[in-house]
Write a protein that holds these residues in place. Structure first.
Motif, mmCIF file in Angstrom:
data_model
loop_
_atom_site.group_PDB
_atom_site.id
_atom_site.type_symbol
_atom_site.label_atom_id
_atom_site.label_comp_id
_atom_site.label_asym_id
_atom_site.label_seq_id
_atom_site.Cartn_x
_atom_site.Cartn_y
_atom_site.Cartn_z
ATOM 1 N N VAL A 1 0.886 -1.152 0.235
ATOM 2 C CA VAL A 1 0.111 -0.071 0.057
ATOM 3 C C VAL A 1 0.819 1.532 0.050
ATOM 4 N N GLY A 2 2.071 1.167 0.808
ATOM 5 C CA GLY A 2 2.909 2.278 0.767
ATOM 6 C C GLY A 2 3.428 2.588 -0.440
ATOM 7 N N ALA A 3 4.017 1.585 -1.370
ATOM 8 C CA ALA A 3 4.439 1.534 -2.609
ATOM 9 C C ALA A 3 3.631 2.247 -3.626
ATOM 10 N N LEU A 4 2.175 1.580 -3.356
ATOM 11 C CA LEU A 4 1.336 2.447 -4.592
ATOM 12 C C LEU A 4 1.020 3.755 -4.147
ATOM 13 N N ILE A 5 1.067 4.302 -2.986
ATOM 14 C CA ILE A 5 0.847 5.689 -2.875
ATOM 15 C C ILE A 5 2.507 6.372 -3.374
ATOM 16 N N VAL B 1 4.536 10.108 -7.780
ATOM 17 C CA VAL B 1 5.273 10.715 -8.689
ATOM 18 C C VAL B 1 4.751 11.148 -9.856
ATOM 19 N N PRO B 2 3.537 10.947 -10.732
ATOM 20 C CA PRO B 2 3.078 11.868 -11.458
ATOM 21 C C PRO B 2 2.407 12.849 -10.953
ATOM 22 N N ILE C 1 12.387 13.619 -6.323
ATOM 23 C CA ILE C 1 11.404 12.672 -6.337
ATOM 24 C C ILE C 1 12.162 11.126 -6.694
ATOM 25 N N ALA C 2 13.056 11.350 -7.421
ATOM 26 C CA ALA C 2 13.753 9.990 -7.876
ATOM 27 C C ALA C 2 14.552 9.786 -6.334
ATOM 28 N N THR D 1 2.470 4.454 -14.648
ATOM 29 C CA THR D 1 2.046 4.330 -13.390
ATOM 30 C C THR D 1 0.739 3.436 -13.432
ATOM 31 N N ILE D 2 -0.315 3.709 -13.819
ATOM 32 C CA ILE D 2 -1.568 3.152 -13.909
ATOM 33 C C ILE D 2 -1.522 1.731 -14.314
ATOM 34 N N GLY D 3 -0.913 1.763 -15.586
ATOM 35 C CA GLY D 3 -0.655 0.459 -16.263
ATOM 36 C C GLY D 3 -0.148 -0.483 -15.543
#
Lengths: 225, 247
Positions: A25-29, A34-35, B4-5, B117-119
């Motif tokens: 869940v942390g990784a998903l957040i 990032v975007p 960010i990286a 990301t979503i993909g």
């Protein structure tokens, strides 16, 4: 009261699943940030309909593959290895063979707690090594590596054919020990590729595992292994 | 962008260290020797070097269109050689562009980041729901077969072989979407070299009891096969070395 799932696993496995869920869940957040951060930093947000047009093409392939990969890799890598692999990526071409090789060297089974430990350490070390190599490479070696891997470079074929090199080396030990059950899944894989040569590797793996396990069960039934 | 990286990379490293420490402690409790655990670490590092260089190459290839930071982030976390390239190319095609040209429009850049990301994030939604259930079902199946017979070892090996068989089949008769690395003379020779060198090294390790060499037999075989690909490309006539089933 403990649920059936909790009762069916050892305390260590239950802890791994708790940690794995939290980290996932942390990784998903983190990933979604990032975007979000990029768009905030650039002060511009993409047109939703354009993004949707691309996602419609990408999602059917990627999400179905994700289901197949979770079903396929979890029994192979153990819980810790699976949670780590799906966060750090590059599973089929790196984390999976690395974990399998480590378990083979340590002579432990994937579905044992010893296998769980070795697989997790191997995949964690691989993830850190990859991160370091990419970071160092980006900073220092980017200009040199570009020349090394350029299609005109003398070293280019080494990188082009890295997967046959990797899986040939990994497979040799298994083929030697279990040669009777090794031919059938390879033949099935080749036959499938005759009809669908560009089939995604995640899908092909699912087919060859079913063929391999099915073939092995049949051979056992007829006392051939 | 670099901040960010750094944040994403720090997350990956901290998670990896967390799981390694927990697994190491459990390994010691289970009686796994320090030597075995250390061998696992060293052989995994050696194993990772060549594929990681290949991943670094993809970062650099994508950097020509997307800059260095986004591919760096994507291939350090969750990313994958094929997925990132296809996702970004698909998004850019919607804009009438492609990865062969540098993106200068910030909106296009943001769109690529979202599609990547979503993909590829769906597995992180599935894992917390499915991973435990899968492990329990597989564990029960293996336990049942262990009770009834010694079939578990064969089934477990068959599952491993199934994974490897997919890549072997691709080396024999696979085709890549971009045509680079299609199956043919080079892929088969590289594959055969890896198998032969691995078998020789394993035999030597067993015959002369070379315990310290054994964990490195696999990565050394891989490097030998990669070296063979370079040599063959230099010494074999181009008509032969460039032969693939796909012309």
């Amino acid at each position: 009261m403990r649920d059936n799932n909790t009762a069916a696993l050892s305390p260590y496995y239950n802890k791994v699943h708790t940690w794995g869920r939290l980290w996932s869940v942390g990784a998903l957040i983190v990933l979604l940030s990032v975007p979000t951060a990029i768009c905030t930093y650039l002060g511009v947000w993409p047109d939703a309909s354009s993004v949707f047009k691309a996602l419609v093409k990408v999602i059917p392939i990627y999400w179905i593959t994700a289901v197949v990969e979770v079903l396929t890799y979890t029994p192979m890598l153990g819980a810790g290895g699976t949670y780590l692999s799906f966060v750090t990526g590059n599973i089929a071409n790196l984390k999976l063979p690395c974990g399998l090789n480590a378990m083979e060297n340590a002579k432990v089974k994937a579905n044992s707690e010893e296998g769980e430990v070795i697989s997790t350490i191997s995949i964690g070390v691989s993830a850190i090594t990859t991160t370091v190599i990419i970071a160092v490479g980006v900073v220092i070696f980017a200009p040199v590596l570009g020349k090394l891997t350029d299609p005109d470079s003398v070293f280019s074929p080494a990188f082009t054919y890295i997967l046959p090199a990797l899986f040939g080396a990994l497979g040799a030990g298994y083929f030697r020990k279990h040669w009777k059950i090794s031919f059938f899944p390879i033949v099935v894989g080749v036959v499938v590729l005759l009809f669908a040569p560009t089939l995604a590797v995640g899908t092909l793996i699912f087919v060859t595992i079913v063929a391999s396990v099915g073939g092995a069960l049949l051979m056992m039934k007829f006392k051939l292994v | 962008m670099y901040a960010i990286a750094a944040f994403v990379i720090a997350f990956v490293v901290i998670e990896s260290v967390f799981f390694i420490v927990k697994a190491w402690k459990r390994g010691r409790e289970l009686g796994i020797s320090k030597e075995t655990l250390k061998n696992t670490v060293f052989s995994s590092i050696l194993f990772t070097i060549a594929p990681a260089l290949s991943i670094l190459t993809t970062v650099i290839v994508l950097a020509s269109a997307l800059g260095i930071v986004l591919p760096w982030i994507r291939l350090s976390v969750i990313g994958n050689l094929a997925y990132e390239t296809v996702a970004s190319e698909t998004m850019l095609n919607v804009f009438g562009s492609s990865l062969s040209t540098e993106i200068t429009d910030p909106a296009q850049f943001g769109a690529v980041a979202w599609v990547m990301t979503i993909g590829t994030s769906f597995a992180l939604v599935l894992l917390p729901i499915m991973c435990k259930t899968i492990q329990i079902r597989v564990g029960k199946a293996v336990h049942k077969s262990e009770k009834s017979s010694a079939a578990a070892d064969v089934i477990s090996a068959a599952a491993f072989i199934g994974i490897i068989a997919a890549f072997i089949a691709r080396a024999i008769y696979g085709k890549t979407p971009d045509g680079v690395g299609d199956a043919g003379f080079m892929s088969v020779c590289t594959l055969v070299t890896a198998v032969i060198v691995s078998l020789i090294l394993e035999t030597l390790c067993e015959k002369f009891n070379l315990k310290k060499l054994a964990p490195f037999a696999m990565p050394l075989s891989m490097f030998a096969a990669m070296g063979m690909a370079v040599v063959l490309n230099l010494v074999v006539p181009e008509a032969v070395s460039s032969f693939t089933w796909w012309g």
